[in-house]
Design a protein around this motif. Structure first.
Motif, PDB file in Angstrom:
ATOM      1  N   VAL A  67     -19.665  48.013 -32.393  1.00  0.00           N
ATOM      2  CA  VAL A  67     -20.174  48.268 -31.049  1.00  0.00           C
ATOM      3  C   VAL A  67     -20.388  46.933 -30.343  1.00  0.00           C
ATOM      4  O   VAL A  67     -20.833  45.960 -30.949  1.00  0.00           O
ATOM      5  N   PHE A  68     -20.051  46.911 -29.060  1.00  0.00           N
ATOM      6  CA  PHE A  68     -20.344  45.760 -28.216  1.00  0.00           C
ATOM      7  C   PHE A  68     -21.516  46.145 -27.330  1.00  0.00           C
ATOM      8  O   PHE A  68     -21.433  47.125 -26.582  1.00  0.00           O
ATOM      9  N   ALA A  69     -22.594  45.396 -27.432  1.00  0.00           N
ATOM     10  CA  ALA A  69     -23.789  45.671 -26.644  1.00  0.00           C
ATOM     11  C   ALA A  69     -23.967  44.564 -25.613  1.00  0.00           C
ATOM     12  O   ALA A  69     -24.051  43.387 -25.965  1.00  0.00           O
ATOM     13  N   GLU A  70     -23.998  44.960 -24.342  1.00  0.00           N
ATOM     14  CA  GLU A  70     -24.315  44.023 -23.267  1.00  0.00           C
ATOM     15  C   GLU A  70     -25.822  44.133 -23.066  1.00  0.00           C
ATOM     16  O   GLU A  70     -26.336  45.219 -22.807  1.00  0.00           O
ATOM     17  N   ILE A  71     -26.513  43.022 -23.205  1.00  0.00           N
ATOM     18  CA  ILE A  71     -27.976  43.044 -23.211  1.00  0.00           C
ATOM     19  C   ILE A  71     -28.519  42.177 -22.081  1.00  0.00           C
ATOM     20  O   ILE A  71     -28.150  41.007 -21.941  1.00  0.00           O
ATOM     21  N   ALA A  72     -29.394  42.777 -21.289  1.00  0.00           N
ATOM     22  CA  ALA A  72     -30.092  42.057 -20.223  1.00  0.00           C
ATOM     23  C   ALA A  72     -31.538  41.842 -20.657  1.00  0.00           C
ATOM     24  O   ALA A  72     -32.191  42.773 -21.142  1.00  0.00           O
ATOM     25  N   PRO A  92     -28.597  41.214 -39.903  1.00  0.00           N
ATOM     26  CA  PRO A  92     -27.300  41.254 -40.582  1.00  0.00           C
ATOM     27  C   PRO A  92     -26.253  42.113 -39.881  1.00  0.00           C
ATOM     28  O   PRO A  92     -25.052  41.859 -40.016  1.00  0.00           O
ATOM     29  N   GLU A  93     -26.660  43.098 -39.113  1.00  0.00           N
ATOM     30  CA  GLU A  93     -25.709  43.947 -38.405  1.00  0.00           C
ATOM     31  C   GLU A  93     -25.042  43.232 -37.227  1.00  0.00           C
ATOM     32  O   GLU A  93     -23.981  43.631 -36.768  1.00  0.00           O
ATOM     33  N   VAL A  94     -25.672  42.179 -36.726  1.00  0.00           N
ATOM     34  CA  VAL A  94     -25.114  41.401 -35.613  1.00  0.00           C
ATOM     35  C   VAL A  94     -24.077  40.447 -36.188  1.00  0.00           C
ATOM     36  O   VAL A  94     -24.408  39.530 -36.932  1.00  0.00           O
ATOM     37  N   VAL A  95     -22.807  40.679 -35.849  1.00  0.00           N
ATOM     38  CA  VAL A  95     -21.733  39.839 -36.379  1.00  0.00           C
ATOM     39  C   VAL A  95     -21.305  38.765 -35.380  1.00  0.00           C
ATOM     40  O   VAL A  95     -20.608  37.827 -35.755  1.00  0.00           O
ATOM     41  N   ALA A  96     -21.719  38.888 -34.118  1.00  0.00           N
ATOM     42  CA  ALA A  96     -21.451  37.861 -33.112  1.00  0.00           C
ATOM     43  C   ALA A  96     -22.428  38.054 -31.960  1.00  0.00           C
ATOM     44  O   ALA A  96     -22.809  39.179 -31.646  1.00  0.00           O
ATOM     45  N   CYS A  97     -22.835  36.946 -31.361  1.00  0.00           N
ATOM     46  CA  CYS A  97     -23.750  37.009 -30.220  1.00  0.00           C
ATOM     47  C   CYS A  97     -23.405  35.864 -29.282  1.00  0.00           C
ATOM     48  O   CYS A  97     -23.327  34.708 -29.710  1.00  0.00           O
ATOM     49  N   TYR A  98     -23.175  36.196 -28.017  1.00  0.00           N
ATOM     50  CA  TYR A  98     -22.766  35.205 -27.024  1.00  0.00           C
ATOM     51  C   TYR A  98     -23.692  35.269 -25.812  1.00  0.00           C
ATOM     52  O   TYR A  98     -23.960  36.349 -25.295  1.00  0.00           O
ATOM     53  N   GLY A 102     -23.119  36.674 -15.626  1.00  0.00           N
ATOM     54  CA  GLY A 102     -22.832  37.979 -15.032  1.00  0.00           C
ATOM     55  C   GLY A 102     -24.065  38.862 -15.022  1.00  0.00           C
ATOM     56  O   GLY A 102     -25.201  38.391 -15.053  1.00  0.00           O
ATOM     57  N   ARG A 103     -23.834  40.169 -15.019  1.00  0.00           N
ATOM     58  CA  ARG A 103     -24.944  41.132 -14.921  1.00  0.00           C
ATOM     59  C   ARG A 103     -25.797  41.181 -16.180  1.00  0.00           C
ATOM     60  O   ARG A 103     -26.948  41.595 -16.134  1.00  0.00           O
ATOM     61  N   TYR A 104     -25.242  40.785 -17.302  1.00  0.00           N
ATOM     62  CA  TYR A 104     -25.970  40.808 -18.571  1.00  0.00           C
ATOM     63  C   TYR A 104     -26.113  39.388 -19.085  1.00  0.00           C
ATOM     64  O   TYR A 104     -25.360  38.496 -18.702  1.00  0.00           O
ATOM     65  N   ASP A 105     -27.095  39.206 -19.953  1.00  0.00           N
ATOM     66  CA  ASP A 105     -27.365  37.876 -20.482  1.00  0.00           C
ATOM     67  C   ASP A 105     -26.615  37.595 -21.775  1.00  0.00           C
ATOM     68  O   ASP A 105     -26.228  36.463 -22.036  1.00  0.00           O
ATOM     69  N   TYR A 106     -26.425  38.620 -22.599  1.00  0.00           N
ATOM     70  CA  TYR A 106     -25.799  38.445 -23.907  1.00  0.00           C
ATOM     71  C   TYR A 106     -24.772  39.539 -24.158  1.00  0.00           C
ATOM     72  O   TYR A 106     -24.961  40.689 -23.738  1.00  0.00           O
ATOM     73  N   LEU A 107     -23.733  39.179 -24.881  1.00  0.00           N
ATOM     74  CA  LEU A 107     -22.794  40.136 -25.426  1.00  0.00           C
ATOM     75  C   LEU A 107     -22.937  40.035 -26.936  1.00  0.00           C
ATOM     76  O   LEU A 107     -22.766  38.952 -27.513  1.00  0.00           O
ATOM     77  N   VAL A 108     -23.280  41.162 -27.554  1.00  0.00           N
ATOM     78  CA  VAL A 108     -23.569  41.186 -28.986  1.00  0.00           C
ATOM     79  C   VAL A 108     -22.623  42.175 -29.655  1.00  0.00           C
ATOM     80  O   VAL A 108     -22.506  43.318 -29.220  1.00  0.00           O
ATOM     81  N   ARG A 109     -21.948  41.724 -30.694  1.00  0.00           N
ATOM     82  CA  ARG A 109     -21.094  42.620 -31.487  1.00  0.00           C
ATOM     83  C   ARG A 109     -21.881  43.042 -32.708  1.00  0.00           C
ATOM     84  O   ARG A 109     -22.397  42.206 -33.454  1.00  0.00           O
ATOM     85  N   VAL A 110     -21.966  44.346 -32.893  1.00  0.00           N
ATOM     86  CA  VAL A 110     -22.794  44.918 -33.954  1.00  0.00           C
ATOM     87  C   VAL A 110     -21.919  45.787 -34.850  1.00  0.00           C
ATOM     88  O   VAL A 110     -21.110  46.576 -34.355  1.00  0.00           O
ATOM     89  N   ALA A 111     -22.076  45.659 -36.160  1.00  0.00           N
ATOM     90  CA  ALA A 111     -21.374  46.498 -37.130  1.00  0.00           C
ATOM     91  C   ALA A 111     -22.412  47.373 -37.841  1.00  0.00           C
ATOM     92  O   ALA A 111     -23.330  46.850 -38.466  1.00  0.00           O
ATOM     93  N   CYS A 112     -22.264  48.676 -37.723  1.00  0.00           N
ATOM     94  CA  CYS A 112     -23.225  49.622 -38.298  1.00  0.00           C
ATOM     95  C   CYS A 112     -22.493  50.700 -39.101  1.00  0.00           C
ATOM     96  O   CYS A 112     -21.296  50.920 -38.912  1.00  0.00           O
ATOM     97  N   ARG A 113     -23.245  51.368 -39.977  1.00  0.00           N
ATOM     98  CA  ARG A 113     -22.674  52.474 -40.764  1.00  0.00           C
ATOM     99  C   ARG A 113     -22.105  53.555 -39.865  1.00  0.00           C
ATOM    100  O   ARG A 113     -21.052  54.109 -40.121  1.00  0.00           O
TER     101      ARG A 113
END
Length: 158
Positions: A67-72, A92-98, A102-113
């Motif tokens: 999942v890609f989560a755009e976080i403000a 540990p579920e966060v595999v990348a965080c940038y 833009g409209r959001y502050d972070y883009l976070v890639r999450v790997a979950c069951r």
């Protein structure tokens, strides 16, 4: 010192295969194995190579959802961002965080069951007022078309 064409060839080859032998690398760059090893060690010492790792076949990890989560965040204070970033680094579920613009502050890639796991994880994040999250916009990966395989290294002509 800027990277010369030989350094760039070595870096490109090591991005493709970090386990390449010095013999194979030396043939690629037309140097002796010893000279090639010295160059690779210098590239490591100078910080051009941060490390080596295995790329796992995601299918071998079992069922999961990416999942890609755009976080403000609620505010832009340094302390808020630092708390949020520390939490992402420890999760540990966060595999990348940038940090993005833009409209959001972070883009976070999450790997979950599964999506329930993702929902539970982000609910905890939203309930934790110290993280300062205002909202999360979720985008579920349907298919990976191209995965990160290294940075482009155009060869500079001498």
């Amino acid at each position: 010192m800027p990277l010369d064409p030989t350094d760039r060839k070595l870096l490109a080859a090591l991005q493709r295969d970090g386990r390449a032998s010095m013999e194979a690398l030396s043939q690629l760059v037309h140097l002796s194995a010893r000279a090639t090893l010295n160059r690779v060690r210098k590239l490591e010492a100078d910080g051009h190579i941060e490390g080596y790792r295995a790329v796992l076949a995601r299918a071998s990890l079992g069922e999961h959802v990416s999942v890609f989560a755009e976080i403000a965040l609620k505010d832009q204070r340094r302390a808020t961002a630092q708390r949020f970033e520390r939490h992402m680094l420890a999760c540990p579920e966060v595999v990348a965080c940038y940090l993005i613009s833009g409209r959001y502050d972070y883009l976070v890639r999450v790997a979950c069951r599964d999506l329930a796991h993702y929902r539970d994880l982000t609910s905890v994040w939203l309930d934790d007022v110290t993280l300062g999250i205002e909202k999360i916009m979720t985008n579920t990966e349907l298919q990976t078309v191209k995965e990160f395989a290294g940075f482009p290294l155009p060869l500079v002509k001498p």
